[in-house]
Every structure is written in structure tokens, then in C-alpha cells.
Design a protein around this motif. Structure first.
Motif, PDB file in Angstrom:
ATOM      1  N   LEU A 195      13.280   3.429   9.360  1.00  0.00           N
ATOM      2  CA  LEU A 195      12.230   3.610  10.363  1.00  0.00           C
ATOM      3  C   LEU A 195      11.719   5.050  10.371  1.00  0.00           C
ATOM      4  O   LEU A 195      10.513   5.293  10.512  1.00  0.00           O
ATOM      5  CB  LEU A 195      12.736   3.210  11.740  1.00  0.00           C
ATOM      6  N   GLU A 196      12.614   5.996  10.222  1.00  0.00           N
ATOM      7  CA  GLU A 196      12.194   7.393  10.185  1.00  0.00           C
ATOM      8  C   GLU A 196      11.370   7.675   8.935  1.00  0.00           C
ATOM      9  O   GLU A 196      10.369   8.397   8.983  1.00  0.00           O
ATOM     10  CB  GLU A 196      13.413   8.301  10.274  1.00  0.00           C
ATOM     11  N   ASN A 197      11.769   7.090   7.803  1.00  0.00           N
ATOM     12  CA  ASN A 197      11.008   7.252   6.564  1.00  0.00           C
ATOM     13  C   ASN A 197       9.600   6.701   6.702  1.00  0.00           C
ATOM     14  O   ASN A 197       8.637   7.262   6.162  1.00  0.00           O
ATOM     15  CB  ASN A 197      11.742   6.545   5.421  1.00  0.00           C
ATOM     16  N   ARG A 198       9.445   5.593   7.452  1.00  0.00           N
ATOM     17  CA  ARG A 198       8.144   4.958   7.630  1.00  0.00           C
ATOM     18  C   ARG A 198       7.366   5.542   8.811  1.00  0.00           C
ATOM     19  O   ARG A 198       6.254   5.125   9.088  1.00  0.00           O
ATOM     20  CB  ARG A 198       8.311   3.449   7.836  1.00  0.00           C
ATOM     21  N   GLY A 199       7.956   6.496   9.522  1.00  0.00           N
ATOM     22  CA  GLY A 199       7.264   7.124  10.638  1.00  0.00           C
ATOM     23  C   GLY A 199       7.058   6.207  11.826  1.00  0.00           C
ATOM     24  O   GLY A 199       6.085   6.368  12.576  1.00  0.00           O
ATOM     25  N   VAL A 200       7.960   5.248  12.017  1.00  0.00           N
ATOM     26  CA  VAL A 200       7.826   4.286  13.120  1.00  0.00           C
ATOM     27  C   VAL A 200       8.447   4.870  14.383  1.00  0.00           C
ATOM     28  O   VAL A 200       9.629   5.223  14.408  1.00  0.00           O
ATOM     29  CB  VAL A 200       8.515   2.952  12.767  1.00  0.00           C
ATOM     30  N   ASP A 201       7.653   4.969  15.432  1.00  0.00           N
ATOM     31  CA  ASP A 201       8.171   5.387  16.736  1.00  0.00           C
ATOM     32  C   ASP A 201       8.796   4.178  17.419  1.00  0.00           C
ATOM     33  O   ASP A 201       8.183   3.103  17.469  1.00  0.00           O
ATOM     34  CB  ASP A 201       7.055   5.946  17.614  1.00  0.00           C
TER      35      ASP A 201
ATOM     36  N   LEU B  61       0.822  -1.215   0.000  1.00  0.00           N
ATOM     37  CA  LEU B  61       0.000   0.000   0.000  1.00  0.00           C
ATOM     38  C   LEU B  61       0.851   1.258   0.000  1.00  0.00           C
ATOM     39  O   LEU B  61       0.549   2.236  -0.706  1.00  0.00           O
ATOM     40  CB  LEU B  61      -0.920   0.005   1.225  1.00  0.00           C
ATOM     41  N   LEU B  62       1.917   1.253   0.801  1.00  0.00           N
ATOM     42  CA  LEU B  62       2.721   2.464   0.974  1.00  0.00           C
ATOM     43  C   LEU B  62       3.716   2.643  -0.162  1.00  0.00           C
ATOM     44  O   LEU B  62       4.378   1.699  -0.596  1.00  0.00           O
ATOM     45  CB  LEU B  62       3.468   2.411   2.304  1.00  0.00           C
ATOM     46  N   ARG B  63       3.846   3.881  -0.609  1.00  0.00           N
ATOM     47  CA  ARG B  63       4.879   4.212  -1.590  1.00  0.00           C
ATOM     48  C   ARG B  63       6.244   4.179  -0.920  1.00  0.00           C
ATOM     49  O   ARG B  63       6.352   4.069   0.306  1.00  0.00           O
ATOM     50  CB  ARG B  63       4.582   5.587  -2.203  1.00  0.00           C
ATOM     51  N   ASP B  64       7.295   4.287  -1.722  1.00  0.00           N
ATOM     52  CA  ASP B  64       8.647   4.181  -1.176  1.00  0.00           C
ATOM     53  C   ASP B  64       8.956   5.261  -0.156  1.00  0.00           C
ATOM     54  O   ASP B  64       9.830   5.080   0.699  1.00  0.00           O
ATOM     55  CB  ASP B  64       9.684   4.230  -2.311  1.00  0.00           C
ATOM     56  N   ASP B  65       8.244   6.382  -0.225  1.00  0.00           N
ATOM     57  CA  ASP B  65       8.465   7.448   0.765  1.00  0.00           C
ATOM     58  C   ASP B  65       7.594   7.267   2.011  1.00  0.00           C
ATOM     59  O   ASP B  65       7.567   8.129   2.890  1.00  0.00           O
ATOM     60  CB  ASP B  65       8.235   8.828   0.146  1.00  0.00           C
ATOM     61  N   GLY B  66       6.886   6.147   2.097  1.00  0.00           N
ATOM     62  CA  GLY B  66       6.078   5.851   3.272  1.00  0.00           C
ATOM     63  C   GLY B  66       4.674   6.415   3.245  1.00  0.00           C
ATOM     64  O   GLY B  66       3.918   6.245   4.206  1.00  0.00           O
TER      65      GLY B  66
ATOM     66  N   ARG C   1      17.907   3.014  10.841  1.00  0.00           N
ATOM     67  CA  ARG C   1      17.399   4.257  11.426  1.00  0.00           C
ATOM     68  C   ARG C   1      16.693   5.097  10.352  1.00  0.00           C
ATOM     69  O   ARG C   1      15.597   5.616  10.569  1.00  0.00           O
ATOM     70  CB  ARG C   1      18.547   5.051  12.052  1.00  0.00           C
ATOM     71  N   ASP C   2      17.320   5.196   9.181  1.00  0.00           N
ATOM     72  CA  ASP C   2      16.716   5.963   8.091  1.00  0.00           C
ATOM     73  C   ASP C   2      15.402   5.335   7.638  1.00  0.00           C
ATOM     74  O   ASP C   2      14.421   6.047   7.360  1.00  0.00           O
ATOM     75  CB  ASP C   2      17.675   6.041   6.904  1.00  0.00           C
TER      76      ASP C   2
ATOM     77  N   ALA D 186      17.377  -2.598  19.322  1.00  0.00           N
ATOM     78  CA  ALA D 186      18.745  -2.728  19.826  1.00  0.00           C
ATOM     79  C   ALA D 186      19.705  -2.884  18.666  1.00  0.00           C
ATOM     80  O   ALA D 186      19.371  -3.448  17.619  1.00  0.00           O
ATOM     81  CB  ALA D 186      18.861  -3.934  20.762  1.00  0.00           C
ATOM     82  N   ASN D 187      20.920  -2.367  18.855  1.00  0.00           N
ATOM     83  CA  ASN D 187      21.995  -2.501  17.863  1.00  0.00           C
ATOM     84  C   ASN D 187      21.584  -1.903  16.516  1.00  0.00           C
ATOM     85  O   ASN D 187      21.855  -2.467  15.460  1.00  0.00           O
ATOM     86  CB  ASN D 187      22.386  -3.976  17.700  1.00  0.00           C
ATOM     87  N   ILE D 188      20.966  -0.726  16.560  1.00  0.00           N
ATOM     88  CA  ILE D 188      20.470  -0.106  15.337  1.00  0.00           C
ATOM     89  C   ILE D 188      21.630   0.381  14.482  1.00  0.00           C
ATOM     90  O   ILE D 188      22.679   0.789  14.988  1.00  0.00           O
ATOM     91  CB  ILE D 188      19.496   1.049  15.667  1.00  0.00           C
TER      92      ILE D 188
END
Length: 274
Positions: free
Chosen positions: A129-135, A13-18, A126-127, A119-121
Motif C-alpha cells: 500500500l505504501e509503494n502504491r501511495g494508497v492512503d 498502467l503502473l510500473r512495479d514501483d507504482g 503495508r509495504d 483491518a488485520n494488516i
């Protein structure tokens, strides 16, 4: 007639930019107005998809749902009421986690029913998860003793090399005696869920709760953790960027990738009346 669509999120469903495309948002609203439920069926936790639910217009609504943790929880959106949940025993999660930390280069995600702990990110993760808006909450531990008073839904491990993920799965399979459901997702994760839990069983269980038969359900997906739902429901639909096994299992393969309004194409091919 189909009454429910269960949809994977990332790379489906989600585009590459989330994001969800404006056309697909409008189509999901149209489906809802026509009485068709649109249910995210995702490996993510339900708390992390609240912005998405707001976008597609089902946040905090009674009679609208999310399937989370690859089928580990079924949640009604109104007040995030958990209808069904399955937990991974702490001892099993801890054993898998210790094996991963011994590898040194795996990023670990521990999913409780309300938070994601990482853990051990590494920077690519990191990029992503931030792109997908995951807290998420970062933690540093050699074991999962800090989770002794919390239910764990699943544990997953990230590495961009499939060979590394495959070898780790084989190590877990040879070491951990408890039965597990293991899948790969997003070309970056190997996921460990409780035994006999998958997206397909959860979709059918939700249908039984609300009076929708499996033959009245459509599933949309792209990767191996979506295979169970594509194979078990009335119509399995693959996006054009789906892996070969998903396309082979699907009754309909879209021309659209996740970036090209897949829900709109699905609607036009299955629901739209000439």
C-alpha cells in the motif's frame, strides 16, 4: 475510430514501483490533445488516485473521468463529482467481514466512497500500500457496526496464497445468500462488489453518458477483474504480464509489460498514422 481508453492501474498502467513511465505520461497527454479520453478504471477509490490524475494531466478537469471500485462509481474529475454509484448493503458487507475475521490471517479492506479502512494488516500488505501511495485508515473491529451511517462500495481481502483466497471465496459463496460480483486482482486480493457491477458495464455506462459507443472504447488490463471490460468494449488489450485468461480474451496482446511503456506501444499499434 477509438475515442476512449479505460485502463486498469496496478500491473497494467503502473510500473512495479507504482509510477507511470515518462513515455506513457507523454503519450497520455498526446492522446488527450487528439481528443481521446484516458480513463483509469480501477478497483481503487477515486480519492486515492488524485496524485495519479495530476501526473497524467486530468486532475480536476471537467470532461475527464475515473471509474472506481471495479465499476462501483463513475466520477467526473472536476470537483470529484460522482455521476453513478452502487453500494454494498451493510448487512452483506458485515457478514463477509465477520467470516474473514474468523479466518484470522486475512487482511480486510473496507471501501467507503471517500476512504479506505484496513483491518488485520500484515507487513507485506503495508509495504504494498505504501509503494502504491494508497492512503488508508487502520481500524480494529470484529464487525462493521461503525459503518452504519456510511455507504460501502466494496470489501476486499488480501492473502498472498491464492488457495487461501479461493477457499475464502468458496466459504462466502456457501454462506452469504445475497448475490455478489466476485473477482481476483493483483495476485493478492479477492474482491466482493455489489451484484452485476463490473468494469465493463461501467465503461459502457460512461460512454453512454458522454456519447461514446462501446465499439469506440479500448480497455487495457492484466487480471481477472479486468476481463469484463476487455470482453465488452471495442478492443481489449492485455499487457504481456497479463494472466492467460486476459490474454485469451484480448484482441491485442502487447509485447510490453506494465514496466515497459504499455500505453505508448498501444498508441503506436492502434493510433499512430504511418
Amino acid at each position: 475510430m477509438y475515442k476512449m481508453i479505460v485502463s486498469d492501474l496496478d500491473e497494467s498502467l503502473l510500473r512495479d514501483d507504482g509510477s507511470v513511465s515518462p513515455r506513457d505520461i507523454a503519450t497520455i497527454h498526446k492522446l488527450r490533445d487528439e481528443g481521446v479520453k484516458f480513463v483509469p478504471n480501477t478497483g481503487r477509490g477515486f480519492a486515492s488516485v488524485q496524485p495519479l490524475l495530476a501526473t497524467i494531466g486530468t486532475k480536476d478537469l471537467a470532461g475527464q473521468y475515473v471509474i472506481s471500485y471495479n465499476g462501483g462509481a463513475i466520477v467526473e474529475n472536476k470537483d470529484n463529482r460522482i455521476i453513478v454509484q452502487h453500494t454494498l448493503p451493510l448487512a452483506v458487507a458485515d457478514q463477509i467481514y465477520r467470516l474473514a475475521m474468523a479466518e484470522g490471517d486475512l487482511c480486510a479492506h473496507i471501501y467507503t466512497f471517500h476512504h479506505v479502512y484496513v483491518a488485520n494488516i500484515n507487513e507485506p500488505e503495508r509495504d504494498y500500500l505504501e509503494n502504491r501511495g494508497v492512503d488508508y485508515i487502520e481500524f480494529d473491529g470484529q464487525d462493521l457496526s461503525q459503518f452504519k451511517d456510511r455507504n460501502i462500495a466494496k470489501v476486499i481481502f488480501q492473502h498472498l496464497d491464492f488457495g487461501v483466497r479461493r477457499r475464502f471465496y468458496e466459504k462466502v459463496e456457501a454462506t452469504v445468500k445475497a448475490p455478489l460480483t466476485v473477482t481476483y486482482s493483483s495476485n493478492r486480493y479477492v474482491e466482493f462488489n455489489p451484484d452485476a457491477i463490473d468494469k465493463g458495464k461501467a465503461a459502457i455506462a460512461l460512454g453512454e453518458q458522454i456519447g461514446i459507443s462501446k465499439d469506440e472504447i479500448i480497455a487495457l488490463g492484466d487480471n481477472s477483474n479486468d476481463l469484463s471490460m476487455l470482453q465488452q468494449v471495442g478492443l481489449g488489450v492485455a499487457v504481456a504480464n497479463g494472466i492467460p485468461a486476459v490474454k485469451h480474451a484480448a484482441g491485442l496482446v502487447l509485447d510490453a509489460t506494465n514496466n515497459d511503456d504499455p500505453v505508448t506501444e498501444l498508441y503506436e499499434k492502434v493510433f499512430k498514422q504511418d
